[in-house]
Design an enzyme around this catalytic site. Structure first.
Site, mmCIF file in Angstrom:
data_model
loop_
_atom_site.group_PDB
_atom_site.id
_atom_site.type_symbol
_atom_site.label_atom_id
_atom_site.label_comp_id
_atom_site.label_asym_id
_atom_site.label_seq_id
_atom_site.Cartn_x
_atom_site.Cartn_y
_atom_site.Cartn_z
ATOM 1 N N GLY A 10 19.806 -37.735 40.023
ATOM 2 C CA GLY A 10 19.959 -36.287 39.881
ATOM 3 C C GLY A 10 18.610 -35.627 39.667
ATOM 4 O O GLY A 10 17.737 -36.203 39.028
ATOM 5 N N ARG A 72 21.053 -40.773 45.908
ATOM 6 C CA ARG A 72 21.589 -41.889 45.115
ATOM 7 C C ARG A 72 21.708 -43.133 45.992
ATOM 8 O O ARG A 72 22.596 -43.966 45.817
ATOM 9 C CB ARG A 72 22.933 -41.506 44.502
ATOM 10 N N ASP A 103 18.499 -44.596 34.959
ATOM 11 C CA ASP A 103 18.927 -45.995 34.892
ATOM 12 C C ASP A 103 19.070 -46.646 36.274
ATOM 13 O O ASP A 103 18.600 -47.761 36.500
ATOM 14 C CB ASP A 103 20.267 -46.033 34.154
ATOM 15 N N THR A 125 15.778 -38.141 32.946
ATOM 16 C CA THR A 125 17.189 -37.753 32.964
ATOM 17 C C THR A 125 17.415 -36.679 31.919
ATOM 18 O O THR A 125 16.927 -36.803 30.791
ATOM 19 C CB THR A 125 18.177 -38.906 32.698
ATOM 20 N N ASP A 127 20.122 -36.281 30.598
ATOM 21 C CA ASP A 127 21.100 -36.841 29.662
ATOM 22 C C ASP A 127 20.444 -37.550 28.474
ATOM 23 O O ASP A 127 21.082 -37.811 27.463
ATOM 24 C CB ASP A 127 22.012 -37.854 30.373
ATOM 25 N N ASP A 129 19.604 -40.666 28.210
ATOM 26 C CA ASP A 129 20.338 -41.899 27.896
ATOM 27 C C ASP A 129 19.588 -43.178 28.265
ATOM 28 O O ASP A 129 20.188 -44.255 28.310
ATOM 29 C CB ASP A 129 21.724 -41.881 28.569
ATOM 30 N N MET A 169 26.576 -31.452 30.523
ATOM 31 C CA MET A 169 26.429 -32.771 31.149
ATOM 32 C C MET A 169 26.262 -33.853 30.084
ATOM 33 O O MET A 169 25.993 -33.576 28.917
ATOM 34 C CB MET A 169 25.284 -32.761 32.141
ATOM 35 N N ARG A 171 27.098 -38.022 30.960
ATOM 36 C CA ARG A 171 28.081 -38.951 31.541
ATOM 37 C C ARG A 171 28.498 -40.020 30.540
ATOM 38 O O ARG A 171 29.696 -40.246 30.310
ATOM 39 C CB ARG A 171 27.447 -39.593 32.774
ATOM 40 N N ARG A 272 39.252 -20.122 26.738
ATOM 41 C CA ARG A 272 38.571 -20.111 28.032
ATOM 42 C C ARG A 272 37.629 -21.310 28.086
ATOM 43 O O ARG A 272 37.294 -21.904 27.069
ATOM 44 C CB ARG A 272 37.727 -18.835 28.192
ATOM 45 N N HIS A 278 25.185 -27.813 37.047
ATOM 46 C CA HIS A 278 23.794 -28.020 37.478
ATOM 47 C C HIS A 278 22.834 -26.954 36.990
ATOM 48 O O HIS A 278 21.623 -27.113 37.149
ATOM 49 C CB HIS A 278 23.763 -28.150 39.003
ATOM 50 N N GLN A 280 22.095 -26.658 34.101
ATOM 51 C CA GLN A 280 21.292 -27.401 33.108
ATOM 52 C C GLN A 280 20.177 -28.214 33.735
ATOM 53 O O GLN A 280 19.236 -28.609 33.079
ATOM 54 C CB GLN A 280 22.183 -28.392 32.344
ATOM 55 N N ARG A 281 20.316 -28.550 34.999
ATOM 56 C CA ARG A 281 19.317 -29.416 35.644
ATOM 57 C C ARG A 281 18.279 -28.622 36.419
ATOM 58 O O ARG A 281 17.244 -29.161 36.791
ATOM 59 C CB ARG A 281 20.013 -30.387 36.613
HETATM 60 O O1 F6P Z 1 21.489 -36.737 35.942
HETATM 61 C C1 F6P Z 1 22.617 -37.231 35.264
HETATM 62 C C2 F6P Z 1 23.715 -36.271 35.438
HETATM 63 O O2 F6P Z 1 23.250 -35.059 34.985
HETATM 64 C C3 F6P Z 1 25.008 -36.661 34.746
HETATM 65 O O3 F6P Z 1 25.141 -36.092 33.478
HETATM 66 C C4 F6P Z 1 26.046 -36.159 35.701
HETATM 67 O O4 F6P Z 1 27.229 -36.902 35.587
HETATM 68 C C5 F6P Z 1 25.410 -36.351 37.006
HETATM 69 O O5 F6P Z 1 24.045 -36.149 36.801
HETATM 70 C C6 F6P Z 1 25.961 -35.415 38.070
HETATM 71 O O6 F6P Z 1 25.135 -35.412 39.184
HETATM 72 P P1 F6P Z 1 25.535 -34.910 40.641
HETATM 73 O O7 F6P Z 1 26.459 -33.760 40.478
HETATM 74 O O8 F6P Z 1 24.232 -34.508 41.227
HETATM 75 O O9 F6P Z 1 26.166 -36.062 41.330
#
Ligand code: F6P
Length: 349
Positions: A10, A72, A103, A125, A127, A129, A169, A171, A272, A278, A280-281
């Site tokens: 991601g 990926r 990872d 990441t 996350d 993690d 987010m 996972r 609600r 995304h 957040q990313r």
């Molecule tokens: O980068 C990790 C992450 O943010 C996870 O928290 C989330 O499950 C995943 O990416 C989702 O990524 P995409 O929507 O790009 O497949």
């Protein structure tokens, strides 16, 4: 040296800052050439790359995402994949590869060592993690973004006397939920590490509202699930895709919507949900992440020149160190649960 660089998994704020640091530190300190592989491991498999010069990357510090693209793709998904990857790097005269990823991406870098690929990893990441490092770049920016969102949701929740569930987010781990939840004054924080009890969540919300606080914010990680059998089956059905990517991950999302509906059904309070997804990313990295990404990139170049292959650069006690890739991958760094029980929980209910 001729250094290859790639970004996998991601996207994440700070990826471009690492690329910039690798290219500029490599060139100015050692006279290195850098080749950027496009779309993560897919670019290596398909031998698609671009030369990266300092003039091409110097403006990248503030830019979100990755100019190299990401995917990926997993070279280990096919029997001959690892050999093809190693051969392609050799054809491109790559002396060392800097793999920037989480990872999955770093797990590939580690396993390709057995095929003669000389790689150094950089931990990425939102996350947070990855084991072996206290923080990954991107986490700080994601927490800032999620906190700002929670601040905004607080005022709507208060104005309309609602329960608002904010899905963030995460996972496998609840770092973003916990940090943003504490920073945003959340009334409940639900994380993948601790299966939650919907009835107990509803009870605490009702208790709050009976005491005259007519709004609640629940922050839930996308990977959080209830612990009780009936709820678990229903929540899983509502949140997990049936298809998986080349690393075996299903697409997550939907726990916020499911939980908000359950809370409204069980408490009668208008509820609600908002899924940050995304948002957040994306966007520009915070100053903290720019500095961390730059420190990681500079150290990755130093590690390459020291021949420290099979290592990942990492942050420990404020210092940039090198750890074995195999220590970092394959076991997610779980949340420090005392943050939930000792720091967040006193503000619940
Ligand atoms: O980068 C990790 C992450 O943010 C996870 O928290 C989330 O499950 C995943 O990416 C989702 O990524 P995409 O929507 O790009 O497949």
């Amino acid at each position: 040296m001729r250094i290859g660089v790639l970004t996998g998994g991601g996207d994440c704020p700070g990826l471009n800052a690492v690329i910039r640091a690798v290219v500029i530190a490599g060139r100015t300190l050692h006279g290195d050439e850098t080749l950027g592989y496009l779309d993560g491991w897919r670019g290596v498999m398909e031998r698609r790359s671009v030369p990266l010069r300092p003039t091409r990357v110097q403006h990248l510090l503030v830019r979100g995402g990755t100019v190299l693209g990401s995917s990926r793709t997993n070279p280990f998904a096919t029997d001959d994949g690892p050999t093809i990857a190693a051969e392609n790097l050799a054809k491109d005269d790559i002396d060392a590869l800097v793999a920037i990823g989480g990872d999955d991406t770093l797990g590939v870098a580690q396993r390709l060592g057995a095929f003669g690929v000389r790689a150094v990893g950089v931990p990425k990441t939102i996350d947070n993690d990855l084991s072996g490092t206290e923080v990954t770049f991107g986490f700080h920016t994601a927490v800032e973004t999620a906190t700002e969102a929670i601040d905004r949701l607080q005022t709507t929740a208060e104005s309309h006397h609602r329960v608002i569930v904010c899905e963030v987010m995460g996972r496998h781990v609840g770092w973003i939920a916990t940090y943003a939840g504490i920073a945003g004054g959340a009334d409940e924080i639900l994380v993948p590490e601790v299966p939650f009890d919907v009835a107990a969540v509803c009870e605490r919300i009702m208790h709050r509202h009976e005491r005259g606080r007519y709004s609640s914010i629940v922050v839930v990680s996308e990977g959080a699930l209830p612990g009780t059998d009936g709820d678990l089956a229903a929540a899983k059905a509502a949140t997990t895709s049936s298809s998986v990517d080349q690393f075996g991950h299903a697409q997550l999302g939907g726990i916020g919507a499911w939980l908000a509906a359950e809370i409204e059904r069980r408490t009668g309070y208008e509820s609600r949900h908002t899924t940050l997804g995304h948002i957040q990313r994306g966007g520009s990295p915070t100053a903290y992440d720019r500095v961390l990404a730059t420190r990681f990139g500079v150290e990755a170049v130093a590690a390459v020149h020291d021949g420290a292959f099979g290592k990942m650069v990492a942050l420990q006690a404020g210092q940039i160190v090198r750890v074995a890739l195999e220590e970092a991958v394959g076991r997610p760094k779980s949340l420090d649960l005392s943050l939930l029980s000792e720091v967040a929980a006193p503000f619940f209910g």
